[in-house]
Design a protein around this motif. Structure first.
Motif, PDB file in Angstrom:
ATOM      1  N   PHE A  88     -10.020   1.262   9.802  1.00 12.21           N
ATOM      2  CA  PHE A  88      -9.292   1.748   8.625  1.00 12.21           C
ATOM      3  C   PHE A  88      -7.798   1.447   8.754  1.00 12.21           C
ATOM      4  O   PHE A  88      -7.154   1.000   7.800  1.00 12.21           O
ATOM      5  N   MET A  89      -7.262   1.700   9.935  1.00 11.57           N
ATOM      6  CA  MET A  89      -5.827   1.580  10.151  1.00 11.57           C
ATOM      7  C   MET A  89      -5.340   0.138  10.016  1.00 11.57           C
ATOM      8  O   MET A  89      -4.347  -0.128   9.327  1.00 11.57           O
ATOM      9  N   ALA A  90      -6.027  -0.805  10.659  1.00 12.81           N
ATOM     10  CA  ALA A  90      -5.555  -2.194  10.681  1.00 12.81           C
ATOM     11  C   ALA A  90      -5.503  -2.832   9.290  1.00 12.81           C
ATOM     12  O   ALA A  90      -4.464  -3.392   8.915  1.00 12.81           O
ATOM     13  N   PRO A  91      -6.579  -2.773   8.499  1.00 10.03           N
ATOM     14  CA  PRO A  91      -6.476  -3.379   7.160  1.00 10.03           C
ATOM     15  C   PRO A  91      -5.452  -2.681   6.279  1.00 10.03           C
ATOM     16  O   PRO A  91      -4.801  -3.326   5.440  1.00 10.03           O
ATOM     17  N   ALA A  92      -5.301  -1.358   6.455  1.00  5.56           N
ATOM     18  CA  ALA A  92      -4.311  -0.636   5.658  1.00  5.56           C
ATOM     19  C   ALA A  92      -2.897  -1.105   6.001  1.00  5.56           C
ATOM     20  O   ALA A  92      -2.065  -1.309   5.117  1.00  5.56           O
ATOM     21  N   ILE A  93      -2.624  -1.294   7.299  1.00  2.74           N
ATOM     22  CA  ILE A  93      -1.304  -1.785   7.710  1.00  2.74           C
ATOM     23  C   ILE A  93      -1.054  -3.170   7.135  1.00  2.74           C
ATOM     24  O   ILE A  93       0.024  -3.471   6.618  1.00  2.74           O
ATOM     25  N   PHE A  94      -2.078  -4.028   7.204  1.00  2.00           N
ATOM     26  CA  PHE A  94      -1.915  -5.391   6.675  1.00  2.00           C
ATOM     27  C   PHE A  94      -1.642  -5.358   5.179  1.00  2.00           C
ATOM     28  O   PHE A  94      -0.782  -6.099   4.682  1.00  2.00           O
ATOM     29  N   ALA A  95      -2.361  -4.500   4.458  1.00  2.00           N
ATOM     30  CA  ALA A  95      -2.158  -4.404   3.014  1.00  2.00           C
ATOM     31  C   ALA A  95      -0.740  -3.931   2.697  1.00  2.00           C
ATOM     32  O   ALA A  95      -0.097  -4.437   1.767  1.00  2.00           O
ATOM     33  N   ILE A  96      -0.252  -2.974   3.468  1.00  2.00           N
ATOM     34  CA  ILE A  96       1.106  -2.465   3.246  1.00  2.00           C
ATOM     35  C   ILE A  96       2.141  -3.550   3.560  1.00  2.00           C
ATOM     36  O   ILE A  96       3.077  -3.772   2.785  1.00  2.00           O
ATOM     37  N   VAL A  97       1.969  -4.235   4.687  1.00  2.00           N
ATOM     38  CA  VAL A  97       2.906  -5.295   5.078  1.00  2.00           C
ATOM     39  C   VAL A  97       2.928  -6.397   4.024  1.00  2.00           C
ATOM     40  O   VAL A  97       3.995  -6.947   3.704  1.00  2.00           O
ATOM     41  N   GLY A  98       1.764  -6.704   3.451  1.00  2.00           N
ATOM     42  CA  GLY A  98       1.683  -7.754   2.448  1.00  2.00           C
ATOM     43  C   GLY A  98       2.462  -7.452   1.177  1.00  2.00           C
ATOM     44  O   GLY A  98       2.786  -8.370   0.416  1.00  2.00           O
ATOM     45  N   THR A  99       2.789  -6.187   0.949  1.00  2.00           N
ATOM     46  CA  THR A  99       3.550  -5.806  -0.244  1.00  2.00           C
ATOM     47  C   THR A  99       5.051  -5.778   0.001  1.00  2.00           C
ATOM     48  O   THR A  99       5.823  -5.566  -0.935  1.00  2.00           O
TER      49      THR A  99
END
Length: 316
Positions: free
Chosen positions: A237-248
């Protein structure tokens, strides 16, 4: 199609520092065995996020018709760097069987390169089945990975680490996530579901981190002080969420080859840490600094000279 997401490049360089900290022993030296309950999920997020990044950029690579070229190149780099480590670490002192085992199952940190190859081959066959199948297969594989790891760490199964920390169980789910993020960014009409907004991902990242910390706390207190998980349920859960946030994040543009630096640090840092251990500086910090700074400077030097940087480009 935008060719560069600078926030991801900045993230990769930061993740490379996490890898160096983890492998140098600075984490345990600084925070102690039980301090790692909280810091370990942060440091160990590096590999999942690198895998998500690889899947993310593979979308564009596939559009250019270079998917299999990328796979062959990563495989070649794995063999090349294994040969370099074989020479400089004197691995001929090991038995032939041990060397074969390490080469096949993945040598030290270089297992990640081999794992990328295996996961990319799996993902090729999933991609042609569509996004829904990709997501379903990733969830199934991730669930199997957690079951196997938990059974191994709790001694219900006698299984070497390499049997669940590999391209099949570990990297494939994260690479699929990255590919789906790229699909949402560049071909959103092909995704059969809407992508959540930033606020949702922030809460998922927090929840995933709390879950990962709780998992570590249970294993370190119930099993023993060395029973740190390679990856936790919370990490998925944590890793994809971090990637999604960084991508914005709208990060500033830079001419620095941050991605190539991160690749060089990841591939080369273990060698510098090996040499540092031979010198025995008394504390892991000097070795960690050398392992991080020197590969980055080598990349800059090769680019300045106009040669050599291609060998370390596009590893992830």
């Amino acid at each position: 199609m935008q060719q560069r997401v600078y926030s991801i490049d900045y993230m990769r360089l930061l993740l490379a520092s996490f890898v160096v900290i983890g492998h140098s022993g600075m984490g345990r030296e600084t925070f102690g065995a039980f301090g790692l309950i909280a810091i370990s999920p942060v440091l160990r997020a590096a590999v999942p996020l690198f895998a998500i990044t690889a899947g993310f950029f593979l979308f564009r690579t596939r559009l250019r018709g270079k998917y299999w070229i990328w796979v062959k190149r990563i495989a070649t780099l794995y063999v090349l760097w294994y040969a370099i480590y074989f020479v400089f670490m004197g691995l001929w002192n090991q038995s032939f069987g041990q060397n074969c085992r390490e080469l096949i199952l993945g040598f030290r940190h270089l297992w990640f390169l081999e794992g990328l190859v295996v996961a990319a081959i799996m993902m090729h066959f999933a991609i042609i089945r569509g996004p829904r199948f990709m997501m379903q297969s990733a969830i199934l594989v991730a669930a199997a990975a957690i079951v196997v790891e938990y059974a191994s760490v709790t001694h219900l199964l006698s299984m070497p680490l390499e049997f669940y920390r590999n391209g099949v169980f570990f990297l494939y789910p994260f690479m699929v996530m990255g590919y789906l993020f790229a699909l949402e960014r560049w071909s959103p009409e092909a995704l059969p579901w809407p992508m959540p907004r930033r606020k949702f991902w922030i809460w998922v990242a927090i929840g995933g981190f709390i879950l990962a910390v709780a998992e570590n706390a249970v294993f370190l207190t119930v099993i023993n002080q060395w029973a740190l998980l390679e990856y936790q349920i919370g990490m998925f859960f944590m890793a994809p969420a971090i990637f999604a946030i960084v991508g914005t994040i709208d990060a500033p543009e830079t001419d620095l080859p941050l991605g190539t630096m991160a690749s060089a640090i990841y591939v080369m840092h273990y060698l510098f840490l090996h040499f540092a251990n031979m010198v025995n500086p008394g504390h892991p910090l000097p070795g960690a600094l050398v392992a991080f700074i020197v590969p980055a400077l080598l990349v800059m030097a090769m680019i300045r000279l106009g040669r050599g940087q291609r060998w370390m480009a596009q590893l992830f």
